[in-house]
Design an enzyme around this catalytic site. Structure first.
Site, PDB file in Angstrom:
ATOM      1  N   GLU A  82      11.872  47.740  42.213  1.00  0.00           N
ATOM      2  CA  GLU A  82      12.042  48.526  40.998  1.00  0.00           C
ATOM      3  C   GLU A  82      10.729  48.846  40.277  1.00  0.00           C
ATOM      4  OE1 GLU A  82      14.741  49.957  39.889  1.00  0.00           O
ATOM      5  OE2 GLU A  82      16.026  49.152  41.467  1.00  0.00           O
TER       6      GLU A  82
ATOM      7  N   SER B 276      71.393  16.494  35.519  1.00  0.00           N
ATOM      8  CA  SER B 276      71.421  15.039  35.380  1.00  0.00           C
ATOM      9  C   SER B 276      70.089  14.430  34.985  1.00  0.00           C
ATOM     10  CB  SER B 276      71.894  14.399  36.689  1.00  0.00           C
ATOM     11  OG  SER B 276      73.232  14.776  36.944  1.00  0.00           O
TER      12      SER B 276
END
Length: 789
Positions: A110, A482
């Site tokens: 860059e 249950s």
């Protein structure tokens, strides 16, 4: 001047200029003059531009006080990332912590002269201009500083005016920030594809690793992304991305950032990318729950402030919980009728076109973790050859075809039949063998928490978060069956009942009113009656008649009021006898919290998930410290909790959950199975003093799980699978009997209920009346109220 003087003057002035020389000299003079005038004009224009534009440049407060939009990150208790929320994936890293190799890779491609220029690289501009003029490939001249200016303040339009502003902003930035500060901004702000902003986030996104562990080859690959993240995405376009990566590696060598050996090794390294489905641990329901909690407190800022949210979840336990639930559901799925392929394709006859057609079609049928999508290309009753998304051919024979036998028959329904082109699901066993299966329709939930403080250790809200985001742990209101009986028995202990109380397991019939509905003639799950038995035995065998007689004796209203001690909502448990069989509504989280009361000696703790919230700088914004168990938190008598624990130990030793102690090989396991009418819901709720866990399985739209499916057969194995890991290396801890209890004949009694003071028996003289004939509608209503173990 005399004639005699002219030769001497001519000799002194040198050779006379030829006409063409005089013309060239005039031309050069004019050119220099024009150049000077042009330069002067340019300087005037630039000066005017500067005088107009520079004062209008934006303030740099956004750079001076850089606050990027950082996502919320959710972590397990052992700091494993389990979720991330925000529009941008970003992880801010100071320049001093960014590896040099990453910085050098970026500079190489860059802005190699970044530390030499003052924001605008005039040498680079000239080089780029010459390269573009000579048509040797277009080159950019934007420095990193100019890119920072553009990314923070300017639009993406390519105009001369914007370029002027970009240059001016770059010069202004360089006058106010150091080079390291500028590079830090760039490396944290730049977009790199896949919602990743900054190189730290990109490293985790593409490679699944910390930026600190990046290699030269990986750094070069990431450094190639800023130019065009979509075009150079290594996952989407590997050849193009690799070409750019190789160029960057060479640039790093040319700039002296790496040695020749590093260059050669980097060019040869084969990179491994993180797949989208690869996550450290499946805790999607946990992360989403934490997200909602934090959003409720911080609002939309929760997604941009970079909050770090730490949860109570143990990543290893969570991973086991996820696998245990999926394994249990898939085992159940193998027992179900085959519903048919997910779709059918018209496959080309040309083998060259076949792979492309299959790969294209399977995009619509992504793999579901271990459930791999495939297309059948060869089918017979004894063999299937199928192709996976990656092009791998899989052959399935023998037992691997058993789950889909009905679909392999030549006479099978066309909608169910497996034939060439069918989209099917494959799963691989522990020994490498493949079998055909199907995506489950049934759902499930697993929740585990520490009963000593309420910390949630594992939470799996469903089979697959991507398929169904409904959290069954916190949102599913289901009948507990249950598994609710222990709370009725607990209430009875305060009314003089003891584990030795004898209760008649004999038929019952109730007229309308006592059940809140139609006349009711309840049954036991197996349809048999065993006569008089102890309360302890009645719970171990989950006898419905025993539970109903107990609730009838203490009164449904009392039972309804008592269960509030465990955190249940009274309105969701109407005061009717059907409450004895778990006809109310609960969530798995409620059940886990309620069973924790038994596990911790009678205290009610509030489940919690988030322990700490910090900001990007590590400052603690919230810190949860649950209070120690104290008498103000007491829900039931310590004696009650001990006796109920003793009774539920019998359930896991010789009752409907006997497989628990037999498999885990430890006595400190307590719990209760639960199965509702027609097996619409299957439960197991249980605990060890350090961990309470609940498993639920059922369909979102309630329907039969199967006539032989029970909580003990379906949910209990999942619970055992999870607890086998969670309790590994945890010493056996059986509770110590509190004061006020006495053991007589091997059974526990409250002191005040000894010597005949308690309830010794119940219903021994009951003679069920002959019920009147019921209509068909009444019979259906009666069946709807029936509950199993």
């Amino acid at each position: 001047m005399t004639d005699s003087e002219r030769p001497a003057r001519a000799a002194s002035s040198g050779t006379t200029l030829a006409p063409w020389q005089r013309w060239l000299l005039k031309t050069l003079s004019w050119a220099i003059g024009l150049a000077v005038a042009g330069a002067f004009c340019v300087l005037m224009v630039v000066g005017i531009a500067l005088s107009i534009a520079y004062p209008n440049l934006p303030e740099l407060s956004g750079l001076m006080d850089y606050r990027p939009k950082l996502p919320m990150r959710v972590y397990s208790a052992d700091h494993v990332l389990i979720g991330e929320f925000g529009e941008e994936r970003r992880k801010f890293v100071p320049i001093k912590d960014i590896p040099k190799v990453m910085q050098q890779a970026v500079l190489a491609i860059e802005d190699a002269r970044f530390y030499q220029h003052s924001g605008v690289d005039y040498v680079g501009v000239l080089r780029a201009g010459l390269a573009n003029f000579m048509d040797v490939g277009r080159q950019g001249a934007s420095t990193i500083t100019m890119q920072v200016a553009r990314n923070f303040y300017l639009s993406t339009e390519k105009t001369f005016t914007r370029k002027i502003y970009e240059i001016l902003l770059a010069l202004k930035i360089e006058s106010m920030l150091s080079k390291d500060q500028i590079l830090e901004l760039y490396m944290n702000q730049i977009y790199l594809g896949q919602r990743a902003y900054g190189f730290a986030a990109a490293s985790e996104t593409y490679f699944g690793k910390s930026l600190q562990d990046i290699t030269v080859a990986e750094a070069a690959m990431l450094a190639g992304l800023p130019k065009a993240p979509a075009a150079y995405n290594p996952v989407v376009n590997p050849p193009r991305a690799r070409q750019r990566q190789q160029y960057i590696i060479t640039r790093m060598l040319e700039n002296g950032f790496i040695t020749q050996q590093q260059h050669d090794e980097a060019r040869g390294q084969v990179l491994k990318y993180r797949q989208p489905s690869q996550v450290p641990v499946h805790a999607e329901y946990v992360a989403e729950t934490a997200r909602m909690l934090i959003h409720n407190q911080y609002g939309v800022e929760a997604y941009t402030r970079g909050l770090n949210v730490y949860t109570t979840i143990k990543s290893t336990d969570q991973a086991v919980a996820y696998r245990a639930l999926r394994r249990g559901i898939l085992d159940y799925e193998r027992r179900q009728h085959y519903r048919g392929p997910e779709g059918y394709l018209n496959l080309p006859d040309d083998p060259k076109e076949l792979d492309a057609r299959i790969a294209e079609a399977l995009v619509e049928h992504p793999d579901n973790d271990e459930l791999r999508a495939a297309v059948a290309i060869e089918v017979s009753p004894k063999k299937i050859v199928a192709v996976l998304q990656n092009g791998e051919d899989i052959t399935i024979t023998g037992a691997g075809l058993r789950p889909v036998e009905s679909g392999l028959s030549p006479k099978a329904n066309p909608k169910v039949q497996i034939r060439r082109g069918a989209v099917i699901r494959l799963v691989q066993g522990n020994k490498g063998e493949w079998s055909v299966t199907q995506l489950p329709e049934v759902e499930g939930a697993l929740i585990a928490l520490d009963p000593r403080d309420g910390a949630i250790r594992s939470l799996v809200g469903g089979f697959d978060y991507a398929k169904n985001k409904f959290n069954h742990v916190t949102q599913a209101w289901r009948q507990p069956g249950s598994s609710f009986k222990p709370f009725i028995y607990s209430a009875a202990l305060e009314k003089g009942f003891t584990p030795a109380t004898v209760v008649n397991d004999a038929p019952l019939f109730f007229n309308a009113g006592s059940t809140g509905s139609q006349p009711w003639e309840p049954k036991n799950y197996d349809g048999t009656f065993d006569g008089p038995m102890s309360l302890r035995r009645g719970l171990a065998k989950s006898k419905n008649m025993v539970s109903i007689r107990v609730l009838q004796s203490i009164g449904p209203a009392y039972g309804q009021e008592f269960v509030k001690n465990f955190g249940f909502d009274a309105e969701k448990h109407p005061a009717y006898l059907t409450m004895a069989l778990g006809a109310g509504s609960v969530t798995p989280l409620q059940m886990a919290a309620a069973y924790s009361v038994f596990a911790n000696g009678g205290y009610r703790v509030n489940p919690y998930l988030v322990t700490r919230v910090t900001d990007t700088k590590g400052r603690v914004l919230a810190d949860t410290q649950p209070p120690p168990l104290q008498e103000s938190m007491r829900a039931i008598d310590a004696r009650n909790a001990f006796v109920m624990t003793s009774m539920m130990q019998e359930v896991t030793r010789s009752g409907t959950a006997a497989k628990a102690q037999a498999t885990l090989k430890r006595p400190d396991i307590y719990g209760k199975t639960g199965t509702t009418n027609d097996s619409l819901d299957a439960w197991f709720a249980g605990y060890q003093p350090t961990l309470a866990a609940v498993v639920w399985v059922g369909y979102d739209t309630p329907r039969k799980l199967g006539s032989r499916e029970t909580g003990g057969g379906l949910s209990l194995p999942i619970w055992i699978d999870y607890m086998a890991h969670a309790l590994k290396n945890v010493p056996v801890q059986e509770p110590t009997p509190p004061e006020g209890l006495v053991n007589l004949g091997g059974e526990w009694f409250y002191d005040e209920f000894t010597r005949g003071a308690g309830v010794s028996s119940l219903g021994l003289d009951d003679r069920p009346p002959s019920p009147p004939a019921a209509s068909e509608e009444e019979r259906r209503s009666i069946l709807d109220l029936f509950r199993g173990p």
